[in-house]
Design a protein around this motif. Structure first.
Motif, PDB file in Angstrom:
ATOM      1  N   GLY A 179     -11.874  10.861 -17.282  1.00  0.00           N
ATOM      2  CA  GLY A 179     -12.650   9.261 -17.199  1.00  0.00           C
ATOM      3  C   GLY A 179     -13.291   9.886 -18.858  1.00  0.00           C
ATOM      4  N   ASP A 180     -12.629   8.895 -19.423  1.00  0.00           N
ATOM      5  CA  ASP A 180     -12.977   8.538 -20.610  1.00  0.00           C
ATOM      6  C   ASP A 180     -13.100   7.695 -21.319  1.00  0.00           C
ATOM      7  OD1 ASP A 180      -9.595   8.169 -20.505  1.00  0.00           O
ATOM      8  OD2 ASP A 180      -9.215   8.313 -22.678  1.00  0.00           O
ATOM      9  N   GLY A 181     -14.303   7.169 -21.456  1.00  0.00           N
ATOM     10  CA  GLY A 181     -15.329   6.187 -21.908  1.00  0.00           C
ATOM     11  C   GLY A 181     -13.561   4.773 -20.785  1.00  0.00           C
ATOM     12  N   SER A 182     -13.761   3.428 -22.186  1.00  0.00           N
ATOM     13  CA  SER A 182     -13.379   2.726 -21.156  1.00  0.00           C
ATOM     14  C   SER A 182     -12.005   3.659 -21.277  1.00  0.00           C
ATOM     15  CB  SER A 182     -14.088   0.962 -21.340  1.00  0.00           C
ATOM     16  OG  SER A 182     -13.210   0.715 -22.785  1.00  0.00           O
ATOM     17  N   HIS A 183     -11.459   4.559 -21.312  1.00  0.00           N
ATOM     18  CA  HIS A 183      -9.814   4.109 -21.036  1.00  0.00           C
ATOM     19  C   HIS A 183      -9.673   4.518 -20.006  1.00  0.00           C
ATOM     20  CE1 HIS A 183      -6.243   6.216 -22.945  1.00  0.00           C
ATOM     21  NE2 HIS A 183      -5.804   5.463 -23.207  1.00  0.00           N
ATOM     22  N   GLU A 184      -8.874   5.419 -19.366  1.00  0.00           N
ATOM     23  CA  GLU A 184      -8.445   6.008 -18.197  1.00  0.00           C
ATOM     24  C   GLU A 184      -9.443   6.992 -17.337  1.00  0.00           C
ATOM     25  OE1 GLU A 184      -4.762   6.509 -17.544  1.00  0.00           O
ATOM     26  OE2 GLU A 184      -3.338   5.988 -19.379  1.00  0.00           O
ATOM     27  N   HIS A 185      -9.163   6.846 -15.947  1.00  0.00           N
ATOM     28  CA  HIS A 185      -9.415   7.991 -14.779  1.00  0.00           C
ATOM     29  C   HIS A 185      -8.027   7.887 -14.111  1.00  0.00           C
ATOM     30  CE1 HIS A 185     -12.361   9.780 -12.552  1.00  0.00           C
ATOM     31  NE2 HIS A 185     -13.249   8.537 -12.167  1.00  0.00           N
ATOM     32  N   PRO A 186      -7.185   8.653 -14.699  1.00  0.00           N
ATOM     33  CA  PRO A 186      -6.329   9.657 -13.917  1.00  0.00           C
ATOM     34  C   PRO A 186      -6.234   9.329 -12.178  1.00  0.00           C
ATOM     35  CG  PRO A 186      -6.219  10.246 -16.112  1.00  0.00           C
ATOM     36  CD  PRO A 186      -7.423   9.963 -15.894  1.00  0.00           C
ATOM     37  N   THR A 187      -7.040  10.805 -12.530  1.00  0.00           N
ATOM     38  CA  THR A 187      -7.454  11.081 -10.947  1.00  0.00           C
ATOM     39  C   THR A 187      -8.240   9.966  -9.933  1.00  0.00           C
ATOM     40  OG1 THR A 187      -9.564  12.143 -11.696  1.00  0.00           O
ATOM     41  CG2 THR A 187      -7.683  13.638 -11.921  1.00  0.00           C
ATOM     42  N   GLN A 188      -8.862   8.507  -9.998  1.00  0.00           N
ATOM     43  CA  GLN A 188      -9.251   8.586  -9.520  1.00  0.00           C
ATOM     44  C   GLN A 188      -7.984   6.825  -9.322  1.00  0.00           C
ATOM     45  OE1 GLN A 188     -12.671   7.641  -8.512  1.00  0.00           O
ATOM     46  NE2 GLN A 188     -11.937   5.945  -6.551  1.00  0.00           N
ATOM     47  N   ALA A 189      -7.379   6.898 -10.135  1.00  0.00           N
ATOM     48  CA  ALA A 189      -5.464   6.022  -9.223  1.00  0.00           C
ATOM     49  C   ALA A 189      -5.436   6.794  -9.000  1.00  0.00           C
ATOM     50  CB  ALA A 189      -4.875   5.072 -10.765  1.00  0.00           C
ATOM     51  N   LEU A 190      -4.849   7.949  -8.976  1.00  0.00           N
ATOM     52  CA  LEU A 190      -4.527   8.716  -8.247  1.00  0.00           C
ATOM     53  C   LEU A 190      -4.860   8.341  -6.686  1.00  0.00           C
ATOM     54  CD1 LEU A 190      -3.131  11.255 -10.336  1.00  0.00           C
ATOM     55  CD2 LEU A 190      -1.461   9.841  -9.041  1.00  0.00           C
ATOM     56  N   LEU A 191      -5.869   8.669  -6.375  1.00  0.00           N
ATOM     57  CA  LEU A 191      -6.375   9.378  -5.601  1.00  0.00           C
ATOM     58  C   LEU A 191      -6.711   7.460  -4.238  1.00  0.00           C
ATOM     59  CD1 LEU A 191     -10.230   8.131  -4.656  1.00  0.00           C
ATOM     60  CD2 LEU A 191     -10.539  10.124  -6.531  1.00  0.00           C
ATOM     61  N   ASP A 192      -7.387   6.602  -5.394  1.00  0.00           N
ATOM     62  CA  ASP A 192      -6.538   5.132  -5.419  1.00  0.00           C
ATOM     63  C   ASP A 192      -5.362   4.472  -4.172  1.00  0.00           C
ATOM     64  OD1 ASP A 192      -9.036   4.430  -5.514  1.00  0.00           O
ATOM     65  OD2 ASP A 192      -8.527   3.886  -7.167  1.00  0.00           O
ATOM     66  N   ALA A 193      -4.396   5.256  -5.451  1.00  0.00           N
ATOM     67  CA  ALA A 193      -2.917   5.009  -4.813  1.00  0.00           C
ATOM     68  C   ALA A 193      -2.917   5.781  -3.282  1.00  0.00           C
ATOM     69  CB  ALA A 193      -2.290   5.560  -5.682  1.00  0.00           C
ATOM     70  N   PHE A 194      -3.263   7.346  -3.287  1.00  0.00           N
ATOM     71  CA  PHE A 194      -3.673   8.431  -2.248  1.00  0.00           C
ATOM     72  C   PHE A 194      -4.061   7.660  -1.149  1.00  0.00           C
ATOM     73  CE2 PHE A 194      -4.631  11.472   1.186  1.00  0.00           C
ATOM     74  CZ  PHE A 194      -3.073  12.272   0.568  1.00  0.00           C
ATOM     75  N   THR A 195      -4.801   6.350  -1.221  1.00  0.00           N
ATOM     76  CA  THR A 195      -5.505   6.153   0.541  1.00  0.00           C
ATOM     77  C   THR A 195      -4.575   4.949   0.814  1.00  0.00           C
ATOM     78  OG1 THR A 195      -8.136   6.630  -0.626  1.00  0.00           O
ATOM     79  CG2 THR A 195      -7.577   4.641   0.522  1.00  0.00           C
ATOM     80  N   LEU A 196      -4.460   4.461  -0.129  1.00  0.00           N
ATOM     81  CA  LEU A 196      -3.655   2.912  -0.552  1.00  0.00           C
ATOM     82  C   LEU A 196      -2.341   3.664   1.300  1.00  0.00           C
ATOM     83  CD1 LEU A 196      -3.410   1.068  -3.551  1.00  0.00           C
ATOM     84  CD2 LEU A 196      -4.235   0.494  -1.126  1.00  0.00           C
ATOM     85  N   ARG A 197      -1.663   4.338   0.435  1.00  0.00           N
ATOM     86  CA  ARG A 197      -0.397   4.835   1.011  1.00  0.00           C
ATOM     87  C   ARG A 197      -1.010   5.545   2.691  1.00  0.00           C
ATOM     88  NH1 ARG A 197       3.136   9.804  -1.411  1.00  0.00           N
ATOM     89  NH2 ARG A 197       4.517   8.587  -2.961  1.00  0.00           N
ATOM     90  N   GLU A 198      -2.148   6.119   2.379  1.00  0.00           N
ATOM     91  CA  GLU A 198      -2.136   6.234   4.223  1.00  0.00           C
ATOM     92  C   GLU A 198      -2.894   5.182   4.570  1.00  0.00           C
ATOM     93  OE1 GLU A 198      -5.162  10.092   4.102  1.00  0.00           O
ATOM     94  OE2 GLU A 198      -6.112   8.918   3.977  1.00  0.00           O
ATOM     95  N   ASN A 199      -3.017   4.119   4.420  1.00  0.00           N
ATOM     96  CA  ASN A 199      -3.613   2.980   4.850  1.00  0.00           C
ATOM     97  C   ASN A 199      -1.955   1.693   5.105  1.00  0.00           C
ATOM     98  OD1 ASN A 199      -6.292   2.027   5.892  1.00  0.00           O
ATOM     99  ND2 ASN A 199      -6.462   3.453   3.859  1.00  0.00           N
TER     100      ASN A 199
END
Ligand code: CP
Length: 311
Positions: free
Chosen positions: A130-150
């Protein structure tokens, strides 16, 4: 495919194949996490340094757990106990970590671009926590992982609505990149002042009406108001924010039957969502947290392997 990146610092630079490869790798690691023996030897003898210069609960513990499950040694460095308080620069801090034989740096920093900067100058892998208001790549990846599970591995038919403080949210930015690359339809919703102008160019729809924005959503991602990044008032009061954009117990009825509720945390109960909503059967908020371990194992494993190939 073969993963060739030593760093995982943003979703913007990844292509669809790379994103899906990380998610598929994380799926294998999640199976390992469900075994009685949850440990793999992949990073035995390696040292992962978590350089967290901004507060964190989920990301730090999740990265620590991921590194431990891969048998790495871990060192945690925080802003308040490091020589950063004596004026040492990020570059000098990171170069000292490398000289001390750290093998991976996981960085959380309040400045946008800090992780990309370190990745360019370090020989060892840099992962962005997580860098400032720029990117949080592993958060988006875990969100996508959770969407795939559902909803299954193909996210291209999904409607995802992100509600709240888009302006200051690195989670929103990484999710916009990721979800649009995977073909999902993304709607952003929030006060005029917290939805930057021109985001439609990224292939998203903008709405300032909560009911209209969430009625067709398969998943609603709620975001916290990031007071710590604001130097002005962007809406009259938290009560008025909740009145227009809060997902209250009653407004859940605006959602489709199978729609799920997501939040990266930390949540502010009674502001962006009611307690009953956060704790309801539609909420996958704690599943997101659990999935972070497998996703971060994938990131640590793939980047370390790519770095070893470059030596
Ligand atoms: N989602 C998230 O980044 O939470 P933390 O700030 O607790 O790490």
């Amino acid at each position: 495919m073969t993963w060739t990146r030593k760093d995982l610092v943003g979703i913007e630079e990844l292509n669809r194949e790379e994103i899906e490869f990380v998610l598929d790798t994380a799926k294998s690691f999640k199976k390992v996490l469900e075994r009685p023996n949850k440990k793999l030897p992949s990073l035995r003898g390696k040292t992962v340094v978590h350089l967290f210069l901004e507060p964190s609960t989920r990301t730090l513990i999740s990265f620590e757990t991921a590194a431990m499950r891969l048998s790495a040694d871990i060192i945690n460095v925080s802003g308040s106990t490091s020589s950063v308080t004596k004026g040492e620069s990020l570059r000098d801090t990171a170069e000292n970590i490398q000289a001390l034989k750290g093998d991976v740096i996981v960085l959380r920093h309040s400045s946008s671009g800090a992780a990309h900067y370190l990745a360019r100058i370090m020989r060892i892998p840099v992962l962005n926590g997580g860098d400032g208001s720029h990117e949080h790549p592993t958060q988006a990846l875990l969100d996508a992982f959770t969407l795939r599970e559902n909803f299954g591995d193909d996210l291209s038919k999904l409607n995802i609505t992100i509600v709240g403080d888009i302006l200051f949210s690195r989670v929103a930015r990484s999710n916009i990149w990721l979800l649009t690359k995977l073909g999902a339809k993304v709607t952003l919703c929030g006060p005029n002042t917290l939805v930057p102008k021109g985001l439609e160019k990224m292939g998203v729809r903008v709405s300032h009406n909560l009911q209209e924005a969430i009625k067709d959503a398969d998943a609603v991602m709620l975001l916290r108001i990031q007071h710590e990044r604001m130097n002005a008032s962007y809406f009259p009061s938290l009560g008025e924010y909740r009145a227009s954009f809060g997902l209250t117990r009653d407004r859940v009825n605006w959602l489709k039957d199978k729609a799920i509720i997501m939040h990266p945390g930390p949540i502010n109960r009674g502001v962006e969502l009611d307690s009953e909503v956060a704790d309801s059967s539609r909420s996958v908020i704690l599943n997101q947290v659990t999935n972070g371990i497998a996703v971060r194992m994938a990131g640590l494993y793939l980047c370390s392997a790519a770095a070893a190939q470059m030596d």
